[in-house]
Design a protein around this motif. Structure first.
Motif, PDB file in Angstrom:
ATOM      1  N   LEU A 100      -5.381  12.631  10.132  1.00 56.22           N
ATOM      2  CA  LEU A 100      -4.338  11.787   9.670  1.00 56.22           C
ATOM      3  C   LEU A 100      -2.681  12.188  10.035  1.00 56.22           C
ATOM      4  O   LEU A 100      -1.963  11.257  10.544  1.00 56.22           O
ATOM      5  N   ARG A 138      -2.374  11.279  13.733  1.00 50.16           N
ATOM      6  CA  ARG A 138      -2.105   9.818  13.905  1.00 50.16           C
ATOM      7  C   ARG A 138      -0.845   9.309  13.529  1.00 50.16           C
ATOM      8  O   ARG A 138      -0.313   8.831  14.198  1.00 50.16           O
ATOM      9  N   TYR A 139      -0.098   9.785  12.352  1.00 52.23           N
ATOM     10  CA  TYR A 139       1.153   9.470  11.837  1.00 52.23           C
ATOM     11  C   TYR A 139       2.131   9.956  13.011  1.00 52.23           C
ATOM     12  O   TYR A 139       3.333   9.376  13.467  1.00 52.23           O
ATOM     13  N   LEU A 171       7.711   2.063   8.985  1.00 54.78           N
ATOM     14  CA  LEU A 171       6.811   1.160   8.366  1.00 54.78           C
ATOM     15  C   LEU A 171       7.037   0.818   6.838  1.00 54.78           C
ATOM     16  O   LEU A 171       7.206  -0.580   6.600  1.00 54.78           O
ATOM     17  N   SER A 230     -12.833   4.327   6.333  1.00 54.84           N
ATOM     18  CA  SER A 230     -12.480   5.557   6.089  1.00 54.84           C
ATOM     19  C   SER A 230     -13.666   6.701   5.837  1.00 54.84           C
ATOM     20  O   SER A 230     -14.689   6.172   5.569  1.00 54.84           O
ATOM     21  N   SER A 277       3.183   3.961   2.619  1.00 54.27           N
ATOM     22  CA  SER A 277       3.225   4.780   3.835  1.00 54.27           C
ATOM     23  C   SER A 277       4.182   6.128   3.419  1.00 54.27           C
ATOM     24  O   SER A 277       5.313   6.000   2.869  1.00 54.27           O
ATOM     25  N   HIS A 325      -9.282  -5.121   6.749  1.00 56.56           N
ATOM     26  CA  HIS A 325      -9.638  -3.517   6.196  1.00 56.56           C
ATOM     27  C   HIS A 325     -10.892  -3.776   5.750  1.00 56.56           C
ATOM     28  O   HIS A 325     -11.564  -4.413   4.933  1.00 56.56           O
ATOM     29  N   TYR A 368      -3.853  -2.508  -7.948  1.00 52.46           N
ATOM     30  CA  TYR A 368      -2.492  -2.802  -8.046  1.00 52.46           C
ATOM     31  C   TYR A 368      -2.274  -3.442  -9.473  1.00 52.46           C
ATOM     32  O   TYR A 368      -1.092  -2.953 -10.193  1.00 52.46           O
ATOM     33  N   ARG A 422      -6.579   9.675  -2.297  1.00 50.76           N
ATOM     34  CA  ARG A 422      -7.997  10.338  -2.538  1.00 50.76           C
ATOM     35  C   ARG A 422      -8.272  10.198  -4.171  1.00 50.76           C
ATOM     36  O   ARG A 422      -9.388  10.565  -4.635  1.00 50.76           O
ATOM     37  N   HIS A 479       1.696  -1.592  10.268  1.00 51.94           N
ATOM     38  CA  HIS A 479       1.757  -0.407   9.684  1.00 51.94           C
ATOM     39  C   HIS A 479       0.586   0.534  10.367  1.00 51.94           C
ATOM     40  O   HIS A 479      -0.136   0.044  11.252  1.00 51.94           O
ATOM     41  N   LEU A 480       0.061   1.667   9.871  1.00 49.97           N
ATOM     42  CA  LEU A 480      -0.819   2.473  10.638  1.00 49.97           C
ATOM     43  C   LEU A 480      -2.037   1.768  11.096  1.00 49.97           C
ATOM     44  O   LEU A 480      -2.654   2.066  12.070  1.00 49.97           O
ATOM     45  N   ARG A 503      -9.983  13.493  -5.569  1.00 51.03           N
ATOM     46  CA  ARG A 503     -11.319  13.832  -4.801  1.00 51.03           C
ATOM     47  C   ARG A 503     -11.044  14.811  -3.751  1.00 51.03           C
ATOM     48  O   ARG A 503     -10.000  14.524  -3.022  1.00 51.03           O
ATOM     49  N   THR A 510     -15.748   8.278   3.986  1.00 56.93           N
ATOM     50  CA  THR A 510     -15.873   8.650   2.496  1.00 56.93           C
ATOM     51  C   THR A 510     -17.408   9.175   2.423  1.00 56.93           C
ATOM     52  O   THR A 510     -17.578   9.416   1.291  1.00 56.93           O
ATOM     53  N   TYR A 514       0.880  -1.177  -0.108  1.00 55.61           N
ATOM     54  CA  TYR A 514       0.092  -0.049  -0.023  1.00 55.61           C
ATOM     55  C   TYR A 514       0.871   1.334   0.048  1.00 55.61           C
ATOM     56  O   TYR A 514       0.459   2.227  -0.767  1.00 55.61           O
ATOM     57  N   TYR A 535       0.463  12.247   0.134  1.00 56.46           N
ATOM     58  CA  TYR A 535       0.146  10.853   0.320  1.00 56.46           C
ATOM     59  C   TYR A 535      -1.242  10.630   0.240  1.00 56.46           C
ATOM     60  O   TYR A 535      -2.005   9.901  -0.343  1.00 56.46           O
ATOM     61  N   TYR A 536      -2.089  11.446   0.820  1.00 53.08           N
ATOM     62  CA  TYR A 536      -3.530  11.348   0.817  1.00 53.08           C
ATOM     63  C   TYR A 536      -4.376  11.668  -0.245  1.00 53.08           C
ATOM     64  O   TYR A 536      -5.102  11.110  -0.602  1.00 53.08           O
TER      65      TYR A 536
HETATM   66  O1  FEC Z   1       1.150   2.520   7.241  1.00 48.98           O
HETATM   67  C1  FEC Z   1       0.479   3.202   6.264  1.00 48.98           C
HETATM   68  O2  FEC Z   1       1.119   4.516   6.445  1.00 48.98           O
HETATM   69  C2  FEC Z   1      -0.424   2.787   5.378  1.00 48.98           C
HETATM   70  C3  FEC Z   1      -1.564   1.713   6.096  1.00 48.98           C
HETATM   71  C4  FEC Z   1      -2.533   1.451   4.939  1.00 48.98           C
HETATM   72  C5  FEC Z   1      -2.856   0.290   4.661  1.00 48.98           C
HETATM   73  C6  FEC Z   1      -3.913   0.191   3.950  1.00 48.98           C
HETATM   74  C7  FEC Z   1      -4.643  -0.903   3.576  1.00 48.98           C
HETATM   75  C8  FEC Z   1      -5.849  -0.939   2.698  1.00 48.98           C
HETATM   76  N1  FEC Z   1      -6.617   0.312   2.544  1.00 48.98           N
HETATM   77  C9  FEC Z   1      -7.713  -0.543   1.843  1.00 48.98           C
HETATM   78  C10 FEC Z   1      -8.698   0.415   1.155  1.00 48.98           C
HETATM   79  C11 FEC Z   1      -8.873   1.796   1.501  1.00 48.98           C
HETATM   80  C12 FEC Z   1      -9.831   2.602   0.883  1.00 48.98           C
HETATM   81  C13 FEC Z   1      -9.677   3.742   1.571  1.00 48.98           C
HETATM   82  C14 FEC Z   1      -8.601   4.135   2.331  1.00 48.98           C
HETATM   83  C15 FEC Z   1      -7.995   4.986   2.779  1.00 48.98           C
HETATM   84  C16 FEC Z   1      -6.707   5.034   3.499  1.00 48.98           C
HETATM   85  C17 FEC Z   1      -6.401   6.228   4.276  1.00 48.98           C
HETATM   86  C18 FEC Z   1      -5.078   6.020   4.854  1.00 48.98           C
HETATM   87  C19 FEC Z   1      -4.795   4.492   4.536  1.00 48.98           C
HETATM   88  N2  FEC Z   1      -6.002   3.954   3.918  1.00 48.98           N
HETATM   89 FE1  FEC Z   1      -6.263   2.013   3.238  1.00 48.98          FE
HETATM   90  N3  FEC Z   1      -4.546   1.545   4.017  1.00 48.98           N
HETATM   91  C20 FEC Z   1      -3.635   2.168   4.902  1.00 48.98           C
HETATM   92  C21 FEC Z   1      -3.864   3.695   4.787  1.00 48.98           C
HETATM   93  N4  FEC Z   1      -8.131   2.366   2.221  1.00 48.98           N
HETATM   94  C22 FEC Z   1      -4.221   6.605   5.683  1.00 48.98           C
HETATM   95  C23 FEC Z   1      -6.726   7.496   4.081  1.00 48.98           C
HETATM   96  C24 FEC Z   1      -7.092   8.214   5.596  1.00 48.98           C
HETATM   97  C25 FEC Z   1      -8.035   7.335   6.274  1.00 48.98           C
HETATM   98  O3  FEC Z   1      -9.034   6.781   5.874  1.00 48.98           O
HETATM   99  O4  FEC Z   1      -7.668   7.124   7.540  1.00 48.98           O
HETATM  100  C26 FEC Z   1     -10.815   5.192   1.041  1.00 48.98           C
HETATM  101  C27 FEC Z   1     -10.247   5.686  -0.133  1.00 48.98           C
HETATM  102  C28 FEC Z   1     -11.001   6.946  -0.406  1.00 48.98           C
HETATM  103  O5  FEC Z   1     -10.793   7.776   0.464  1.00 48.98           O
HETATM  104  O6  FEC Z   1     -11.649   6.941  -1.195  1.00 48.98           O
HETATM  105  C29 FEC Z   1     -10.990   2.223   0.159  1.00 48.98           C
HETATM  106  C30 FEC Z   1      -7.650  -1.816   1.767  1.00 48.98           C
HETATM  107  C31 FEC Z   1      -6.420  -2.128   2.326  1.00 48.98           C
HETATM  108  C32 FEC Z   1      -5.819  -3.626   2.407  1.00 48.98           C
HETATM  109  C33 FEC Z   1      -5.240  -4.174   1.319  1.00 48.98           C
HETATM  110  C34 FEC Z   1      -4.049  -3.407   1.022  1.00 48.98           C
HETATM  111  O7  FEC Z   1      -2.967  -3.338   1.761  1.00 48.98           O
HETATM  112  O8  FEC Z   1      -3.866  -3.007   0.072  1.00 48.98           O
HETATM  113  C35 FEC Z   1      -8.465  -2.671   0.913  1.00 48.98           C
HETATM  114  C36 FEC Z   1      -1.915  -0.844   4.818  1.00 48.98           C
END
Ligand code: FEC
Length: 294
Positions: A40, A43-44, A55, A205, A12, A164, A117, A27, A242-243, A30, A207, A10, A22-23
């Motif tokens: 966010l 949190r970091y 991470l 998240s 970080s 997740h 991916y 997004r 990770h986070l 968007r 959204t 993903y 990164y954010y």
């Molecule tokens: O450690 C780090 O810095 C990154 C940790 C991290 C992982 C991770 C894995 C997954 N995500 C998945 C789906 C979504 C969708 C949205 C979304 C948003 C966030 C945000 C952060 C974040 N994700 Fe993540 N994700 C990680 C971090 N994720 C930060 C934005 C702020 C927040 O929500 O806190 C919504 C996107 C949008 O806004 O449209 C959907 C999925 C996984 C597991 C699979 C993978 O690892 O790829 C599914 C790790």
């Protein structure tokens, strides 16, 4: 055949100053509410990430170990940060690879996850090499055995498998994500001899649309209401610290459990554990042995 591996994660942010970019990448253009960005960053910051981010070092350790195990070049590609998936593909091609194995450090397939991916990697490679993409591996025996091994001494507790969350609309679209997660949970519980278990999502998240539930915080409420006093968490949709582990579980869920009087603990994530790396190597070997479809 000259094979290279693109190992995808993903990603970080490298330092706190990178969080807005990164954010924005997550997004995809968007809008972002200022309060969500502030939250966010906070949190970091609470995880101690200022000028360096440990991470991403876990992914690098996994990459290096996988390269050693396979004796093949392995390049890291991040979906939302650097080095990008496209950079990893370029490195693989520059090294002369004519066959690239794409492996994501996330076991379960979803159009909103693994497929994204794949799209980045396919776009980057084009027709310059043969792509062997590992689509899913949540029922891989080595992975199941690794998690089960970390649960065997906890089986007297209530085990909650987590992953997740994703927007709930994926179910109407026939996405297999939730079914694959439940299958991993079932396989791990069976192998570990865990009888008292449940599944919950985490890390939803903000959204503005409904996400898959129950969320871990609500689920803890529910477990407390049913008299559960000791919970052991087993994340199955993540493979590294990770986070989402160190904040959502170790801080948020831990605080909630304290309020409810529940004793909460979790497995040590696979990270770069040699047994996990051997499992990843097995996936790569199998994918590279598969005859090309093109
Ligand atoms: O450690 C780090 O810095 C990154 C940790 C991290 C992982 C991770 C894995 C997954 N995500 C998945 C789906 C979504 C969708 C949205 C979304 C948003 C966030 C945000 C952060 C974040 N994700 Fe993540 N994700 C990680 C971090 N994720 C930060 C934005 C702020 C927040 O929500 O806190 C919504 C996107 C949008 O806004 O449209 C959907 C999925 C996984 C597991 C699979 C993978 O690892 O790829 C599914 C790790």
């Amino acid at each position: 055949m000259s094979i290279a591996v693109v190992l995808m994660a993903y990603g970080s942010p490298s330092r706190i100053a990178d969080v807005p970019a990164y954010y924005a990448d997550i997004r995809g253009g968007r809008p972002i509410k200022p309060e969500h960005l502030e939250d966010l960053v906070a949190r970091y910051r609470r995880l101690g990430i200022e000028d360096a981010n440990p991470l991403n070092e876990i992914t690098e350790a996994t990459r290096a170990a996988l390269e050693g195990e396979l004796g093949l070049p392995v390049f890291t590609g991040m979906r939302h940060w650097t080095p990008r998936i496209a950079d990893a593909a370029e490195q693989a091609l520059a090294g002369g690879a004519d066959t690239i194995v794409g492996l994501v450090l996330a076991p379960h397939y979803s159009t909103l996850s693994i497929e994204k991916y794949r799209a980045q990697l396919e776009d980057a490679i084009g027709s310059r090499a043969d792509l062997r993409f590992v689509e899913r591996w949540g029922d891989e025996p080595g992975f199941v055995a690794l998690l089960a091994g970390r649960l065997v001494f906890q089986k007297h507790k209530h085990v909650v498998f987590t992953a997740h969350s994703l927007p709930a609309r994926i179910l109407d679209e026939g996405d297999p994500y939730r079914d694959e997660l439940l299958e991993t949970a079932r396989l791990v519980a069976e192998m570990a001899g865990v009888e008292d278990w449940s599944f919950s999502f985490q890390s939803e998240s903000p959204t503005g649309e409904p996400w898959l539930g129950p969320d871990i915080l609500d689920h803890l409420d529910d477990l407390a209401a049913h008299g559960v006093e000791e919970v052991f968490l087993c994340p199955i949709g993540f493979v590294a610290d990770h986070l989402e582990i160190r904040w959502d579980l170790d801080v948020e869920a831990a605080e909630k459990a304290r309020e409810l009087g529940i004793r909460l603990d979790r497995i040590v994530l696979p990270n770069a554990d040699p047994a996990f790396v051997r499992t990843l190597a097995g996936l790569v070997r199998r994918a590279s042995a598969v005859p090309s479809m093109s």
